[in-house]
Enzyme design. Structure first.
Site, mmCIF file in Angstrom:
data_model
loop_
_atom_site.group_PDB
_atom_site.id
_atom_site.type_symbol
_atom_site.label_atom_id
_atom_site.label_comp_id
_atom_site.label_asym_id
_atom_site.label_seq_id
_atom_site.Cartn_x
_atom_site.Cartn_y
_atom_site.Cartn_z
ATOM 1 N N VAL A 61 24.049 -22.920 4.607
ATOM 2 C CA VAL A 61 23.871 -23.711 3.377
ATOM 3 C C VAL A 61 23.387 -25.133 3.659
ATOM 4 O O VAL A 61 23.027 -25.863 2.739
ATOM 5 C CB VAL A 61 25.162 -23.778 2.513
ATOM 6 N N SER A 120 39.352 -27.931 -2.836
ATOM 7 C CA SER A 120 40.604 -27.978 -2.060
ATOM 8 C C SER A 120 41.551 -28.951 -2.742
ATOM 9 O O SER A 120 41.106 -29.859 -3.451
ATOM 10 C CB SER A 120 40.303 -28.480 -0.643
ATOM 11 N N TYR A 142 36.542 -34.356 4.750
ATOM 12 C CA TYR A 142 36.838 -33.151 3.956
ATOM 13 C C TYR A 142 37.215 -33.551 2.521
ATOM 14 O O TYR A 142 36.699 -32.985 1.552
ATOM 15 C CB TYR A 142 37.974 -32.395 4.643
ATOM 16 N N ALA A 145 36.504 -36.348 0.926
ATOM 17 C CA ALA A 145 35.362 -36.933 0.214
ATOM 18 C C ALA A 145 34.429 -35.829 -0.279
ATOM 19 O O ALA A 145 33.975 -35.835 -1.429
ATOM 20 C CB ALA A 145 34.612 -37.897 1.128
ATOM 21 N N LYS A 152 35.128 -32.571 -0.739
ATOM 22 C CA LYS A 152 35.754 -31.676 -1.725
ATOM 23 C C LYS A 152 35.959 -32.387 -3.064
ATOM 24 O O LYS A 152 35.930 -31.751 -4.120
ATOM 25 C CB LYS A 152 37.070 -31.126 -1.179
ATOM 26 N N ILE A 170 45.966 -21.976 2.948
ATOM 27 C CA ILE A 170 45.740 -20.529 2.833
ATOM 28 C C ILE A 170 45.564 -19.964 4.244
ATOM 29 O O ILE A 170 44.903 -20.588 5.086
ATOM 30 C CB ILE A 170 44.467 -20.244 1.981
HETATM 31 P P1 NAD Z 1 36.930 -19.605 6.826
HETATM 32 O O1 NAD Z 1 36.694 -20.503 7.978
HETATM 33 O O2 NAD Z 1 37.528 -18.285 7.046
HETATM 34 O O3 NAD Z 1 35.589 -19.413 5.998
HETATM 35 C C1 NAD Z 1 34.616 -20.411 5.881
HETATM 36 C C2 NAD Z 1 33.316 -19.752 5.476
HETATM 37 O O4 NAD Z 1 32.302 -20.761 5.367
HETATM 38 C C3 NAD Z 1 32.813 -18.732 6.504
HETATM 39 O O5 NAD Z 1 32.296 -17.613 5.824
HETATM 40 C C4 NAD Z 1 31.696 -19.467 7.201
HETATM 41 O O6 NAD Z 1 30.694 -18.614 7.722
HETATM 42 C C5 NAD Z 1 31.152 -20.283 6.032
HETATM 43 N N1 NAD Z 1 30.336 -21.391 6.513
HETATM 44 C C6 NAD Z 1 30.676 -22.399 7.339
HETATM 45 N N2 NAD Z 1 29.617 -23.187 7.554
HETATM 46 C C7 NAD Z 1 28.589 -22.657 6.854
HETATM 47 C C8 NAD Z 1 27.227 -23.000 6.681
HETATM 48 N N3 NAD Z 1 26.681 -24.077 7.275
HETATM 49 N N4 NAD Z 1 26.467 -22.220 5.886
HETATM 50 C C9 NAD Z 1 26.980 -21.137 5.279
HETATM 51 N N5 NAD Z 1 28.245 -20.748 5.402
HETATM 52 C C10 NAD Z 1 29.030 -21.505 6.185
HETATM 53 O O7 NAD Z 1 37.832 -20.461 5.852
HETATM 54 P P2 NAD Z 1 38.305 -20.169 4.353
HETATM 55 O O8 NAD Z 1 39.674 -20.666 4.254
HETATM 56 O O9 NAD Z 1 37.987 -18.786 3.927
HETATM 57 O O10 NAD Z 1 37.382 -21.202 3.563
HETATM 58 C C11 NAD Z 1 36.698 -20.853 2.358
HETATM 59 C C12 NAD Z 1 36.624 -22.078 1.474
HETATM 60 O O11 NAD Z 1 37.956 -22.425 1.056
HETATM 61 C C13 NAD Z 1 36.061 -23.319 2.171
HETATM 62 O O12 NAD Z 1 35.270 -24.039 1.277
HETATM 63 C C14 NAD Z 1 37.311 -24.115 2.485
HETATM 64 O O13 NAD Z 1 37.039 -25.494 2.604
HETATM 65 C C15 NAD Z 1 38.161 -23.798 1.280
HETATM 66 N N6 NAD Z 1 39.588 -24.051 1.451
HETATM 67 C C16 NAD Z 1 40.314 -23.401 2.415
HETATM 68 C C17 NAD Z 1 41.657 -23.681 2.539
HETATM 69 C C18 NAD Z 1 42.526 -23.014 3.578
HETATM 70 O O14 NAD Z 1 43.674 -23.461 3.764
HETATM 71 N N7 NAD Z 1 42.083 -21.995 4.255
HETATM 72 C C19 NAD Z 1 42.254 -24.610 1.688
HETATM 73 C C20 NAD Z 1 41.494 -25.238 0.722
HETATM 74 C C21 NAD Z 1 40.164 -24.943 0.607
#
Ligand code: NAD
Length: 245
Positions: free
Chosen positions: A61, A139, A152, A154, A156, A185
């Protein structure tokens, strides 16, 4: 009969914990799904082998041209688009005084600019489809601060601004835009946390556990589907009570 029967959904970041759970939940509700991956995971490949309604596409992305081409291909494969879930994200924690500007910029490029690129790319095809639903994964750090979380937080927080403005701008086009703000999560993103940090986090979570990706996916299904038809521009916190303390 699923509540997303016949719907066409693009899930960005489908190889991640939350993205993959969304892909599974959307497929279970009858949607056809184009899932993007940065690095293919064995689990996602296995899901695509079992599910003919799931197509996989590579996407970084951070590249505008890749987003444009990938989204065009996804829309072509699905013959249109009704739903976008943006679940791509990275975490680059660093104390502010020591933060590397390049890494800081990378967090903004993927988490915020990436959200902008993918959101922008689906507007015209969703208008052609007569409307749609966009779900951004932000987030709890988009609404609060944390030690080492400046890039992160900023980025989000920016996603929440994007969500609200997009919702206002696109309401007349019947496109709803909402954000999910998860707490902790259990995914690859939290896997590397030290035991000490994990225990400290758990001490602040009233429900005394991290959430599961499936619990986020259930909310995404609700926001993508017909039961949330009058909801737009909102942020849904799902954090086991963390931010209620
Ligand atoms: P994860 O690391 O399992 O998944 C992250 C995903 O983002 C992966 O599919 C990865 O390939 C993709 N990604 C990373 N860089 C990329 C790029 N340059 N282009 C395209 N795709 C890219 O983590 P997750 O927990 O499944 O995260 C999913 C979303 O949830 C994220 O936006 C994360 O910030 C958000 N989030 C996660 C948590 C948590 O505690 N896990 C909490 C709040 C928000």
């Amino acid at each position: 009969m699923g509540i997303l029967d016949g719907k066409r959904a693009v899930i960005v970041g489908a190889s991640g914990g939350i993205g993959m759970a969304c892909a599974e939940a959307f497929l279970a509700e009858g949607a056809r799904v184009a899932g993007t991956y940065r690095r293919k995971s064995a689990a996602l490949e296995e899901l695509a082998r079992r599910q003919e309604r799931l197509a996989l596409l590579p996407l970084d992305v951070g590249s505008v041209s890749q987003v444009t081409d990938c989204m065009k291909e996804a829309v072509r494969l699905l013959s249109g688009i009704d739903i976008l879930v943006n679940a791509a994200g990275i975490h680059r924690p660093a104390l502010l005084h020591a933060a590397d500007p390049e890494e800081w910029g990378e967090a903004v490029a993927v988490n915020l600019m990436g959200a902008f690129h993918v959101t922008q790319s689906v507007i015209l095809p969703m208008m052609r489809a007569g409307g749609g639903s966009i779900v951004e994964i932000s987030s709890v750090y988009g609404e609060r601060g944390g030690i080492g979380q400046s890039s992160y937080s900023a980025a989000k927080a920016g996603v929440l601004g994007l969500t609200r403005s997009a919702a206002v701008e696109l309401a007349s086009k019947k496109i709803r835009v909402n954000a999910i703000a998860p707490g902790f999560i259990d995914t690859a993103m939290t896997e590397g946390l030290s035991e000490k940090f994990r225990q400290q986090a758990l001490a602040h979570i009233p429900m005394k556990r991290f959430g599961s990706p499936g619990e986020i996916a259930e909310l995404a299904v609700f926001l993508a589907g017909p039961k949330s038809s009058y909801i737009t521009g909102q942020v849904f916190v799902i954090d086991g009570g963390l931010s209620a303390v």
